[in-house]
Scaffold this motif. Structure first.
Motif, PDB file in Angstrom:
ATOM      1  N   TYR A 122       0.704  -1.251   0.124  1.00 47.07           N
ATOM      2  CA  TYR A 122      -0.076   0.068  -0.008  1.00 47.07           C
ATOM      3  C   TYR A 122       1.059   1.150  -0.088  1.00 47.07           C
ATOM      4  O   TYR A 122       0.620   2.156  -0.633  1.00 47.07           O
ATOM      5  N   ALA A 143      -4.244  -0.744  -4.618  1.00 51.78           N
ATOM      6  CA  ALA A 143      -5.042  -0.036  -3.740  1.00 51.78           C
ATOM      7  C   ALA A 143      -4.485   1.492  -3.467  1.00 51.78           C
ATOM      8  O   ALA A 143      -4.969   2.291  -3.036  1.00 51.78           O
ATOM      9  N   LEU A 192      -5.004   3.560  -6.144  1.00 49.18           N
ATOM     10  CA  LEU A 192      -6.384   4.173  -6.137  1.00 49.18           C
ATOM     11  C   LEU A 192      -6.320   5.237  -5.196  1.00 49.18           C
ATOM     12  O   LEU A 192      -7.091   6.339  -5.351  1.00 49.18           O
ATOM     13  N   ASN A 193      -5.651   5.087  -3.799  1.00 50.18           N
ATOM     14  CA  ASN A 193      -5.574   6.217  -2.724  1.00 50.18           C
ATOM     15  C   ASN A 193      -5.093   7.406  -3.336  1.00 50.18           C
ATOM     16  O   ASN A 193      -5.519   8.444  -2.942  1.00 50.18           O
ATOM     17  N   LYS A 241      -8.179   9.964  -5.013  1.00 46.31           N
ATOM     18  CA  LYS A 241      -8.441  10.837  -3.693  1.00 46.31           C
ATOM     19  C   LYS A 241      -9.643  11.645  -3.808  1.00 46.31           C
ATOM     20  O   LYS A 241     -10.289  11.815  -2.836  1.00 46.31           O
ATOM     21  N   PRO A 290     -13.863   9.718  -3.867  1.00 49.64           N
ATOM     22  CA  PRO A 290     -14.129   8.418  -3.167  1.00 49.64           C
ATOM     23  C   PRO A 290     -15.340   7.632  -3.463  1.00 49.64           C
ATOM     24  O   PRO A 290     -15.412   6.578  -3.267  1.00 49.64           O
ATOM     25  N   ILE A 349     -14.589   4.340  -5.369  1.00 51.74           N
ATOM     26  CA  ILE A 349     -14.276   3.424  -4.506  1.00 51.74           C
ATOM     27  C   ILE A 349     -15.558   2.727  -3.801  1.00 51.74           C
ATOM     28  O   ILE A 349     -15.561   1.481  -3.382  1.00 51.74           O
ATOM     29  N   LYS A 383     -11.785   9.723   2.689  1.00 52.69           N
ATOM     30  CA  LYS A 383     -10.806   9.418   1.806  1.00 52.69           C
ATOM     31  C   LYS A 383      -9.700   8.260   1.996  1.00 52.69           C
ATOM     32  O   LYS A 383      -9.086   7.798   0.974  1.00 52.69           O
ATOM     33  N   PRO A 420      -9.896   3.375   0.406  1.00 46.59           N
ATOM     34  CA  PRO A 420      -9.229   2.363  -0.437  1.00 46.59           C
ATOM     35  C   PRO A 420      -8.670   1.218   0.533  1.00 46.59           C
ATOM     36  O   PRO A 420      -8.627  -0.145  -0.012  1.00 46.59           O
ATOM     37  N   LEU A 465     -11.750  -1.333   0.462  1.00 44.19           N
ATOM     38  CA  LEU A 465     -11.574  -2.116  -0.842  1.00 44.19           C
ATOM     39  C   LEU A 465     -10.597  -3.062  -0.940  1.00 44.19           C
ATOM     40  O   LEU A 465     -10.757  -4.005  -1.297  1.00 44.19           O
ATOM     41  N   LEU A 466      -9.389  -2.862  -0.297  1.00 41.38           N
ATOM     42  CA  LEU A 466      -8.277  -3.664  -0.351  1.00 41.38           C
ATOM     43  C   LEU A 466      -8.795  -4.971   0.541  1.00 41.38           C
ATOM     44  O   LEU A 466      -8.548  -6.017   0.040  1.00 41.38           O
TER      45      LEU A 466
END
Length: 314
Positions: free
Chosen positions: A109, A153, A156-157, A161, A164, A167, A238, A242, A245-246
């Motif tokens: 991450y 992930a 995506l963060n 950002k 959101p 996500i 925010k 992620p 989601l991970l």
């Protein structure tokens, strides 16, 4: 009436015989597809680093970054070894991978997919050398893909950002698809009961547990987001989305679909065991998602301020 009977029989047959959500072939095709995805990303990343250095967006292998990566990998290896020695049951691959995966997710991450893959492979090899256990290439693939997934992930963060909601939608899609799909398959199957941790449930109770677990996970996520909205802490939302989601994707794709196949190949040659193992894992998935999200988020919040990564936002 006859038409309805024909449609019902057809739906039941499709769900029990051809729907590939919980089948051995799904796991095999998924491993091939995800392996190709990781390889493609590595090749593309290498191309940009070698030939397009001015446009390269990945983490740089500076002395500082290498020190950080080595430190996090060492913590993962040492922690897993100590826990395995203290609690012998943890030498079993499913439990060992769950322990290894926490620090690997943090590393991926923070540093991206390529570092996540390297850290996962090195960690798993070292742990296997120091703590002899069952060896299966499928289990190694699970931990390596977890590192890659953590890196995605992390991207995506950075990239989403300010979006959101994208996500958030993905989280809902995964949980509803697996929880709803799992419950539907159970109801349509010929299997009358399922065994989870030695406890037998009839298929209606099993379907209810799967659907209820998914609803519980969504309710927990909504509660956390509502709390941060109420506290007007939009930045926390925010940050945490992620990571959730991970945890969701890693649990359903890696643990449920792929690790179930690894369990079957390691402990049993009976093809039917795959579906039963997958069902047991999907029942536990919502609770593991919540626990993993909490641990990863707290660890990330603690570690990230201490690490100044040399990168260009991946």
């Amino acid at each position: 009436m006859p038409n309805n009977l024909i449609i019902n029989n057809l739906v039941s047959k499709v769900a029990t015989e051809t729907l590939p959500l919980f089948s051995k072939s799904t796991a095999i095709y998924l491993i091939i597809a995800l392996g190709a995805t990781m390889l493609s990303y590595i090749l593309l990343n290498s191309f940009w680093k070698l030939f397009k250095k001015d446009k390269y967006k990945g983490v740089r292998f500076t002395t500082k970054n290498i020190a950080y990566i080595t430190m996090l990998s060492s913590v993962s290896v040492v922690a897993t070894i100590i826990i395995s020695i203290t609690i012998p049951l943890t030498v079993l691959p499913p439990i060992r991978i769950a322990i290894e995966g926490l620090m690997i997710k943090i590393t991926g991450y923070l540093f991206g997919p390529v570092i996540g893959i390297i850290c996962a492979a090195v960690t798993d090899i070292l742990v296997t050398l120091f703590v002899p256990s069952y060896i299966s290439p499928v289990y190694m693939f699970c931990i390596v893909f977890t590192g890659f997934l953590a890196g995605v992930a992390g991207i995506l963060n950075v990239k989403l950002k300010n979006y959101p909601w994208i996500i958030f939608i993905l989280i809902n899609i995964f949980i509803i698809f697996f929880a709803g799909g799992g419950a539907y398959i159970v109801l349509c199957s010929d299997q009358s009961s399922y065994s989870v941790s030695g406890i037998n449930f009839n298929k209606y109770a099993t379907a209810g547990i799967i659907a209820g677990g998914g609803a519980f996970a969504l309710l927990s996520i909504y509660s956390v987001l509502f709390y941060y909205l109420w506290q007007r802490q939009s930045e926390r939302i925010k940050e945490i989305l992620p990571i959730i989601l991970l945890a969701v994707v890693a649990e359903y794709v890696v643990t449920v679909l792929i690790a179930s196949y690894a369990d079957m190949t390691l402990f049993s040659s009976n093809v039917k065991e795959y579906g039963l193992t997958a069902m047991a894992r999907i029942i536990m998935a919502p609770f593991k998602i919540i626990v993993n999200s909490i641990i990863i988020y707290i660890t990330w919040r603690t570690v990230s301020p201490l690490i100044n990564i040399d990168n260009n936002n991946y």
